[in-house]
Design an enzyme around this catalytic site. Structure first.
Site, PDB file in Angstrom:
ATOM      1  CG  ASP A  73      -0.340  -0.006   2.530  1.00 14.20           C
ATOM      2  OD1 ASP A  73       0.899   0.081   2.595  1.00 14.20           O
ATOM      3  OD2 ASP A  73      -1.067  -0.096   3.538  1.00 14.20           O
ATOM      4  CB  SER A  74       4.594   1.673   0.006  1.00 12.42           C
ATOM      5  OG  SER A  74       4.806   0.457  -0.693  1.00 12.42           O
TER       6      SER A  74
ATOM      7  CG  ASP B 185       0.230  -4.121   2.024  1.00 12.67           C
ATOM      8  OD1 ASP B 185      -0.072  -4.812   3.004  1.00 12.67           O
ATOM      9  OD2 ASP B 185       1.029  -3.172   2.072  1.00 12.67           O
TER      10      ASP B 185
ATOM     11  CE  LYS C  15       2.825  -5.525   3.936  1.00 16.87           C
ATOM     12  NZ  LYS C  15       2.106  -4.735   4.994  1.00 16.87           N
TER      13      LYS C  15
ATOM     14  CD  GLU D  42       0.372  -1.289   8.181  1.00 23.26           C
ATOM     15  OE1 GLU D  42      -0.083  -0.704   9.176  1.00 23.26           O
ATOM     16  OE2 GLU D  42       0.954  -0.704   7.258  1.00 23.26           O
TER      17      GLU D  42
ATOM     18  CD  GLU E 197       7.854  -0.481   7.476  1.00 22.17           C
ATOM     19  OE1 GLU E 197       8.116   0.573   6.874  1.00 22.17           O
ATOM     20  OE2 GLU E 197       6.776  -1.092   7.348  1.00 22.17           O
TER      21      GLU E 197
END
Length: 273
Positions: free
Chosen positions: A46-47, A85, A115, A117, A184
């Site tokens: 999502d970056s 993501d 993935k 968070e 991270e």
């Protein structure tokens, strides 16, 4: 392990294997370059929000945007492991909706895994996703999606309480069936402790050398954009190459050099003078 690992290969990665390589990609040509270079894991992160779409953070990124960018990456790759993501607010609130969204990442966009968070709220979700045949990479440490709650993007786990909390969450997600863990921006000694406590591999982004593999954001690696975090390393200067190419075009158009004779044809056409 062969050049391009499967989810099962990643899960069984051990300390004797070469460190895993992990980069983000958001489009077909970049993904093709990553695969050609032998990168093990490609994350459609999502970056994409702040690196490619011009948002100030990752929060506005939608499920549809991730699906679109993941499709571009999977169409350009045959062997790299592509992970999609889960964008902000696409999971956590309603597990059924989260499972449906994750399923779309696999079915519609061709990702091999997702993935998310991770936190206390994603342990049960991980278990349900894995039960539904959707491989999960957990993500602990700095969570860019929690920027509103944490207030900034500084290093995490800088005290014993937070380090312990991350370790417990890491173990819980491994138990829930995650095949790998992304760590991270946490201190290297904390990452080492977590890596040693788990049997699944850990990928570090700014988490030091004592992990199973290393990851970075592709724009930091290539030198696109104007900021590189202190834990990243820039290996190319693509931004200035782009500017150079575009300036060359502009100058040649303005001074009449482009198009030159070999860039066009003239055809004698009856009835036209």
């Amino acid at each position: 392990m062969g050049n391009m690992p499967t989810v099962a290969d990643i899960r069984s990665h051990d300390a004797d294997d070469d460190p895993l390589t992990f980069l983000t990609a958001y489009d077909a040509p970049t993904a093709a370059a990553l695969e050609a270079a032998g990168i093990d894991i490609i994350l459609v992160g999502d970056s994409v929000g702040n690196t490619m779409l011009g948002y100030d953070s990752t929060l506005p990124v939608t499920v549809e945007e991730i699906l679109s960018h993941t499709g571009a990456v999977t169409r350009a790759t045959d062997e790299s492991l592509v992970i999609a993501d889960m964008p902000f607010m696409s999971y956590g609130a309603d597990p059924d909706e989260a499972i449906e969204t994750a399923g779309r990442m696999i079915k519609e966009a061709g990702a091999q895994a997702i993935k998310h968070e991770s936190g206390p709220h994603t342990i049960e979700l991980t278990e349900r996703l894995v039960q539904n045949g959707i491989p999960v990479m957990a993500h602990l440490g700095l969570n860019p999606q929690s920027v509103n709650e944490t207030g900034d993007l500084t290093r995490r786990a800088t005290d014993a309480e937070e380090a312990e909390e991350i370790l417990e969450l890491a173990k819980a997600h491994e138990e829930a069936g995650a095949f790998a863990l992304l760590l991270e921006h946490i201190p290297a000694n904390v990452a080492k402790h977590i890596d040693e406590a788990l049997s699944i591999p850990t990928i570090g982004i700014g988490a030091g050398p004592h992990v199973s593999g290393q990851g970075l954001i592709i724009t930091d690696v290539l030198g696109v954009g104007d900021w590189v975090p202190p834990f990243a390393k820039q290996y190319a200067d693509v931004q200035s190459e782009m500017e150079k190419g575009v300036e060359g075009f502009r100058e040649e158009v303005q001074n009449g050099e482009f198009p030159a004779n070999d860039h066009y044809v003239e055809e004698p056409i009856d009835g036209w003078d």
